[in-house]
Write a protein that holds these residues in place. Structure first.
Motif, PDB file in Angstrom:
ATOM      1  N   UNK A 283       0.877  -1.168   0.000  1.00 30.95           N
ATOM      2  CA  UNK A 283       0.000   0.000   0.000  1.00 30.95           C
ATOM      3  C   UNK A 283       0.910   1.212   0.000  1.00 30.95           C
TER       4      UNK A 283
ATOM      5  N   UNK B  73      -7.701 -10.969   1.940  1.00 31.45           N
ATOM      6  CA  UNK B  73      -8.412 -10.150   0.955  1.00 31.45           C
ATOM      7  C   UNK B  73      -7.954 -10.454  -0.476  1.00 31.45           C
TER       8      UNK B  73
ATOM      9  N   UNK C 238     -10.845  -9.565  -3.290  1.00 24.79           N
ATOM     10  CA  UNK C 238     -11.300  -8.199  -3.063  1.00 24.79           C
ATOM     11  C   UNK C 238     -10.139  -7.221  -3.027  1.00 24.79           C
ATOM     12  N   UNK C 239      -8.930  -7.691  -3.208  1.00 22.33           N
ATOM     13  CA  UNK C 239      -7.782  -6.804  -3.231  1.00 22.33           C
ATOM     14  C   UNK C 239      -6.794  -7.338  -4.265  1.00 22.33           C
ATOM     15  N   UNK C 240      -6.440  -6.520  -5.265  1.00 20.15           N
ATOM     16  CA  UNK C 240      -5.546  -7.019  -6.310  1.00 20.15           C
ATOM     17  C   UNK C 240      -4.126  -7.243  -5.788  1.00 20.15           C
TER      18      UNK C 240
ATOM     19  N   UNK D 215     -15.050 -14.082 -10.601  1.00 17.74           N
ATOM     20  CA  UNK D 215     -16.428 -14.547 -10.400  1.00 17.74           C
ATOM     21  C   UNK D 215     -16.458 -16.030 -10.097  1.00 17.74           C
TER      22      UNK D 215
ATOM     23  N   UNK E 180     -15.048 -16.752  -6.643  1.00 15.96           N
ATOM     24  CA  UNK E 180     -15.966 -16.352  -5.577  1.00 15.96           C
ATOM     25  C   UNK E 180     -17.163 -17.298  -5.459  1.00 15.96           C
TER      26      UNK E 180
ATOM     27  N   UNK F  28     -17.067 -16.911   2.564  1.00 17.78           N
ATOM     28  CA  UNK F  28     -16.262 -15.984   3.350  1.00 17.78           C
ATOM     29  C   UNK F  28     -16.988 -15.573   4.623  1.00 17.78           C
TER      30      UNK F  28
ATOM     31  N   UNK G  71     -18.403 -10.354  -1.720  1.00 20.39           N
ATOM     32  CA  UNK G  71     -17.846 -11.680  -1.459  1.00 20.39           C
ATOM     33  C   UNK G  71     -18.545 -12.776  -2.256  1.00 20.39           C
ATOM     34  N   UNK G  72     -19.661 -12.431  -2.872  1.00 22.27           N
ATOM     35  CA  UNK G  72     -20.350 -13.385  -3.745  1.00 22.27           C
ATOM     36  C   UNK G  72     -19.855 -13.108  -5.172  1.00 22.27           C
ATOM     37  N   UNK G  73     -20.320 -13.864  -6.152  1.00 18.31           N
ATOM     38  CA  UNK G  73     -19.823 -13.608  -7.518  1.00 18.31           C
ATOM     39  C   UNK G  73     -20.102 -12.197  -8.056  1.00 18.31           C
TER      40      UNK G  73
ATOM     41  N   UNK H   4      -9.014  -1.897  -2.892  1.00 15.46           N
ATOM     42  CA  UNK H   4      -7.850  -1.439  -2.129  1.00 15.46           C
ATOM     43  C   UNK H   4      -6.713  -2.436  -2.256  1.00 15.46           C
TER      44      UNK H   4
END
Lengths: 304, 264
Positions: free
Chosen positions: A14, A48, A53-55, A73, A76, A81, B103-105, B264
């Motif tokens: 970061x 994450x 949810x975080x690259x 997709x 997930x 989670x 958190x889902x697709x 983020x």
């Protein structure tokens, strides 16, 4: 496909802060894998990245055989989670929370109804099906979060601090349910800084600090490797330690935590030392645990 | 930067997000609908008949006739902005609802789009309801004078999408609830007063008129006015296209800002 998750040279920055520093690990199918470390160690950043949810800053991360960079997709839809923060939908009651959530996975109505009933049953929430979320206790919310994460039958369950803030009874109920999931073959990845939790649940753990992996093994192996069988805990002994060292014909390792001194040595040697300690010092010879490993590895400096 | 500019990733999941909002609405509509339901009646009675007694217009029409097209633009605008402004902000920052859905697709674009579609729905329901109220009162108001008035529903869809996109773009930027004061006082209120819904703007100084024509709300008011009166003109094409262009622009901006906010 025996590997559920594989991270190679994984990093997350970061700005100038390096949250995850070039780490490698893999999670086997069906195991419960623990990520341990103090606050700010890089656990949540790693999680994450796994949950897409975080690259990634660099490296490669494969989850369920799929690359997190371009099959989000799909990934997930195979993972469930349980977040650290309670993010149940406050606008919907218990059962509808699950129904609406299951719909995000594209399940059909019949299947949704069946899975929701099943999960409410398993997590002992059936009698609260129509309760508003704010009326649930902390333990119930946590169970509902886990139930929600399992609606689509994921093959990997990710739990970020699954029992934080729960009372002992609620924790044991959650643990029992997580162990049941392990029996059912659900791969679990959990972060925690409760060492008893990691000992209770995890087949293998990694300890991370400052974004780096410090140790990687089964809990018992880690305890043996870094601490030994037992620990001698002595109160108010920091001034006596030099004297003690000179009086011994073997070397010892020790650490001072405020008013408490921990001495690590072989069992026989610990008994020898124990005999030398004055009763007024309140010494306690006890079994080594994962917490000792954790403190030895991550240092006792307060991490914020 | 690549992430921000990458191709929008939209799927059926945006419908599931819309369905979530619909389900919540069905949960709460009984408690909310009394207030929402009474609002246009009160405004039409108070403004149309009360204030209207003191207002004489050059055109010779009743004040309530002048006011009707504005109400059907302004109230739906508020509906969309509340839903996608405050509502989305709470879902992002306070309740973690977005985080849970991510958190889902579903993708960030799905969530943003689902929210905008729901704001559009609320705006459309709102405009339709006011149209019905006006039809009920039509004996006294003479506000609805053409079957083309049904076209107001489509205007509401277009402007609902537009104002929802603006609101959600703002929700992505806001860091505190109090920041919505800026949205309200700098964007919404000036647009509200310059929309030509309460008073004709042709008496205003030229600079104010120029600003007004640049803002989208006046164009929905103009479209509604033409449709209520059955007075279709070529100007409507310009109004329509301006609304559409601004809507598309803000939708794109909303997607970019949401990505920036949530990745983020």
């Amino acid at each position: 496909m025996n590997i559920a998750i594989n991270a190679s040279n994984l990093s997350k920055h970061f700005g100038n802060i390096v949250a995850v520093d070039n780490i490698n690990f893999s999670v086997h199918r069906g195991e419960c894998f623990g990520l341990l470390g103090p606050n700010g160690a890089g656990k949540s950043s790693t999680i994450r990245m796994i949950t897409c949810s975080s690259p990634l800053t660099s490296g490669q991360l494969i989850v369920h055989g799929l690359n997190v960079n371009n099959e989000q997709r799909s990934i997930k839809s195979h993972i469930g989670i349980v977040p650290q923060n309670d993010n149940l939908d406050p606008d919907l009651p218990v059962k509808q929370n699950l129904e609406v959530y299951a719909r995000y996975y594209g399940l059909n109505k019949q299947l949704i109804r069946r899975r929701v009933e099943e999960q409410l049953e398993i997590f002992e929430l059936s009698d609260r099906a129509n309760s508003p979320i704010h009326s649930l206790s902390g333990g119930m919310r946590r169970r509902l979060l886990i139930a929600r994460a399992l609606l689509h039958n994921p093959s990997i369950l990710i739990l970020d601090e699954p029992t934080v803030g729960l009372d002992p009874q609620a924790r044991h109920i959650v643990w029992q349910q997580l162990r049941q999931l392990t029996k059912n073959g659900v791969t679990q990845v959990l972060t925690t800084h409760y060492m008893d939790e990691a000992e209770q649940l995890c087949d293998r753990i990694i300890v991370i600090n400052h974004g780096k992996i410090l140790a990687k093994a089964k809990p018992q192996e880690l305890i043996q490797q870094y601490v030994g069988n037992n620990v001698l805990e002595i109160q108010n002994f920091s001034n006596g330690i030099e004297l003690l060292k000179r009086s011994l014909d073997f070397t010892i390792e020790y650490e001072i935590f405020g008013d408490k001194t921990n001495i690590y040595a072989s069992d026989d040697n610990l008994l020898t030392i124990s005999a030398k300690i004055k009763i007024s010092n309140k010494s306690n010879l006890r079994k080594a645990n994962l917490e000792d490993v954790f403190l030895r590895l991550t240092g006792r400096r307060l991490v914020e | 930067m690549n992430l921000i500019l990458s191709r929008p990733n939209i799927s059926i999941s945006s419908l599931y997000v819309w369905q979530r909002h619909r389900d919540v609405f069905f949960k709460i509509w009984k408690t909310e609908s009394l207030g929402i339901g009474l609002e246009p009646w009160i405004v039409i009675l108070a403004m149309g008949f009360g204030l209207g007694q003191f207002v004489t217009l050059d055109s010779g029409e009743k004040y309530v006739q002048f006011l009707a097209p504005g109400l059907m633009a302004m109230f739906p605008m508020f509906a969309a902005i509340f839903e996608c402004g405050w509502g989305a902000f709470m879902r992002i920052s306070m309740h973690g609802t977005y985080e849970a859905i991510l958190n889902t697709p579903a993708s960030i674009e799905d969530i943003t789009t689902g929210d905008i579609l729901w704001g559009t729905t609320r705006a459309t329901l709102n405009a339709t309801y006011i149209l019905i109220v006006l039809l009920i009162l039509n004996h006294w108001t003479d506000a609805v004078n053409s079957p083309y008035a049904i076209g107001i529903v489509f205007v509401a869809i277009l402007q609902g999408f537009l104002f929802s996109s603006i609101a959600i773009a703002f929700a992505a930027l806001a860091r505190a609830m109090s920041h919505f004061g800026y949205l309200f006082n700098i964007i919404v209120m000036p647009m509200f007063w310059l929309s030509g819904g309460f008073f004709p703007i042709n008496e205003l100084p030229e600079w104010a008129q120029n600003i007004a024509w640049f803002l989208p709300l006046i164009h929905s008011v103009e479209l509604n006015r033409a449709l209520l009166n059955g007075n279709l003109t070529l100007n409507m094409i310009g109004d329509f296209f301006w609304l559409a262009i601004v809507a598309i622009a803000f939708y794109a901006i909303a997607l970019v800002l949401m990505r920036r906010r949530l990745i983020v």
